[in-house]
Design a protein around this motif. Structure first.
Motif, PDB file in Angstrom:
ATOM      1  N   UNK A 229       0.831  -1.202   0.000  1.00 44.27           N
ATOM      2  CA  UNK A 229       0.000   0.000   0.000  1.00 44.27           C
ATOM      3  C   UNK A 229       0.868   1.256   0.000  1.00 44.27           C
ATOM      4  N   UNK A 230       0.498   2.188  -0.854  1.00 40.08           N
ATOM      5  CA  UNK A 230       1.241   3.456  -0.934  1.00 40.08           C
ATOM      6  C   UNK A 230       1.266   4.161   0.413  1.00 40.08           C
ATOM      7  N   UNK A 231       0.185   4.049   1.161  1.00 43.44           N
ATOM      8  CA  UNK A 231       0.092   4.745   2.442  1.00 43.44           C
ATOM      9  C   UNK A 231       0.983   4.134   3.517  1.00 43.44           C
TER      10      UNK A 231
ATOM     11  N   UNK B 285       9.382  -4.085  -4.669  1.00 41.97           N
ATOM     12  CA  UNK B 285       8.031  -3.874  -4.157  1.00 41.97           C
ATOM     13  C   UNK B 285       7.463  -2.638  -4.839  1.00 41.97           C
ATOM     14  N   UNK B 286       6.263  -2.753  -5.369  1.00 44.06           N
ATOM     15  CA  UNK B 286       5.627  -1.680  -6.112  1.00 44.06           C
ATOM     16  C   UNK B 286       4.416  -1.129  -5.357  1.00 44.06           C
ATOM     17  N   UNK B 287       4.090   0.162  -5.557  1.00 40.99           N
ATOM     18  CA  UNK B 287       2.982   0.786  -4.821  1.00 40.99           C
ATOM     19  C   UNK B 287       1.618   0.462  -5.407  1.00 40.99           C
ATOM     20  N   UNK B 288       0.675   0.203  -4.511  1.00 42.35           N
ATOM     21  CA  UNK B 288      -0.704  -0.012  -4.929  1.00 42.35           C
ATOM     22  C   UNK B 288      -1.603   0.778  -3.983  1.00 42.35           C
ATOM     23  N   UNK B 289      -2.710   1.288  -4.497  1.00 40.98           N
ATOM     24  CA  UNK B 289      -3.618   2.090  -3.686  1.00 40.98           C
ATOM     25  C   UNK B 289      -4.563   1.210  -2.886  1.00 40.98           C
TER      26      UNK B 289
ATOM     27  N   UNK C 250      -9.153  -3.368  -8.042  1.00 39.05           N
ATOM     28  CA  UNK C 250      -8.137  -4.118  -8.789  1.00 39.05           C
ATOM     29  C   UNK C 250      -7.815  -3.503 -10.145  1.00 39.05           C
ATOM     30  N   UNK C 251      -8.601  -2.533 -10.576  1.00 42.68           N
ATOM     31  CA  UNK C 251      -8.397  -1.953 -11.902  1.00 42.68           C
ATOM     32  C   UNK C 251      -7.492  -0.719 -11.816  1.00 42.68           C
ATOM     33  N   UNK C 252      -6.294  -0.925 -11.258  1.00 44.16           N
ATOM     34  CA  UNK C 252      -5.306   0.137 -11.122  1.00 44.16           C
ATOM     35  C   UNK C 252      -4.190  -0.074 -12.142  1.00 44.16           C
ATOM     36  N   UNK C 253      -3.546   0.993 -12.606  1.00 48.67           N
ATOM     37  CA  UNK C 253      -2.478   0.848 -13.602  1.00 48.67           C
ATOM     38  C   UNK C 253      -1.367  -0.109 -13.178  1.00 48.67           C
ATOM     39  N   UNK C 254      -1.070  -0.167 -11.860  1.00 49.63           N
ATOM     40  CA  UNK C 254       0.019  -1.044 -11.419  1.00 49.63           C
ATOM     41  C   UNK C 254      -0.295  -2.510 -11.707  1.00 49.63           C
ATOM     42  N   UNK C 255      -1.571  -2.878 -11.743  1.00 43.82           N
ATOM     43  CA  UNK C 255      -1.932  -4.262 -12.043  1.00 43.82           C
ATOM     44  C   UNK C 255      -1.543  -4.620 -13.472  1.00 43.82           C
TER      45      UNK C 255
END
Length: 276
Positions: free
Chosen positions: A106-108, A125-129, A134-139
């Motif tokens: 999590x980015x936070x 490790x990559x950031x996810x909101x 699940x429809x985020x660009x990082x996916x």
């Protein structure tokens, strides 16, 4: 075409280590060394079917992607459990072979400032909101890594669950599989369940505990082809398909949970098994 090329170049930049290949080796080697010492020396660590994970993770051919899925019992599951499952040289020699997993945080939590961002990116490790679906660009970026033959580890529960019972899984893993299917290269899916990390690192704890037992049970690769071939098909409800994909993964994780609890001498309800 230009848009796809731009996206590809952006993806490459995102996954490059900010401190260079040597910096990535140092971060992975240091963190994994600490995790291995803590679980294998200060605690007791046991693995069932270890050879399957080692084969899938370290002996995969070029272009063969791998998704591992597991329960999420503490904030130290990754890196500690992942570190204890692999030989140490896999981490500190990452720049030579590029076999270590990619993960998301999590980015936070992991990306509060530039120093933390660079540190975690060096650790693959990559950031996810959190809470952004699940429809985020990082996916899509992670799906690209899988199509290229990398390993991605996912906690499909999407949160820390300390009571140990596998909860309903989010759809993110299904999203990854369908994006890979669209690209023509579906990765292998390997589940494993670990039991005991909630004792090592309880919620609210600042330091991991010692003298605990952690049991890991690795499953067998799941055949998802009958489901993934339905990805992105006209007239096919993708929501229903995602649910079926995750249901299969959830069922297998729950079977591994029962085995891990039995190995730890406990029943599913968490009571000691009578061995008399």
């Amino acid at each position: 075409m230009k848009q796809d090329q731009s996206r590809s170049e952006e993806s490459v930049g995102l996954f490059e280590p900010p401190w260079g290949p040597l910096g990535r080796d140092v971060v992975l080697g240091t963190v994994s060394g600490f995790g291995k010492i803590w679980l294998q020396i200060f605690n007791t660590f046991a693995v069932d079917n270890h050879e399957t994970l080692l084969s899938c993770a370290l002996e995969r051919h070029q272009g063969d992607g791998l998704i591992t899925v597991s329960n999420h019992a503490s904030t130290l599951d990754d890196p500690f459990v992942i570190s204890a499952l692999l030989p140490w040289n896999v981490f500190y020699r990452e720049s030579k072979h590029q076999k270590v997993r990619w993960s998301m945080c999590a980015k936070s939590v992991c990306f509060k400032n530039k120093v933390l961002e660079d540190f975690f990116r060096n650790g693959k490790v990559m950031p996810i909101g959190r809470g952004e679906g699940f429809d985020q660009p990082i996916m899509t970026r992670m799906a690209e890594r899988l199509v290229a033959g990398d390993w991605v580890h996912v906690f499909p529960e999407g949160k820390v669950v300390q009571h140990g019972n596998v909860e309903r899984l989010k759809w993110g893993t299904a999203k990854l599989l369908c994006e890979c299917e669209a690209a023509g290269n579906v990765p292998k899916v390997l589940p494993f369940y670990h039991y005991g990390m909630a004792d090592v690192m309880g919620l609210g704890s600042w330091l991991p505990r010692v003298g605990k037992q952690v049991n890991v049970v690795v499953g067998e690769p799941l055949d998802m082809s009958d489901l993934t071939k339905r990805c992105n098909k006209k007239g096919e409800s993708q929501e229903a398909l995602f649910s079926q994909i995750m249901q299969r993964i959830e069922e297998n994780l729950k079977k591994l949970e029962l085995q891990a609890r039995a190995n730890a001498g406990e029943t599913f309800a968490g009571c000691k098994t009578n061995t008399a």
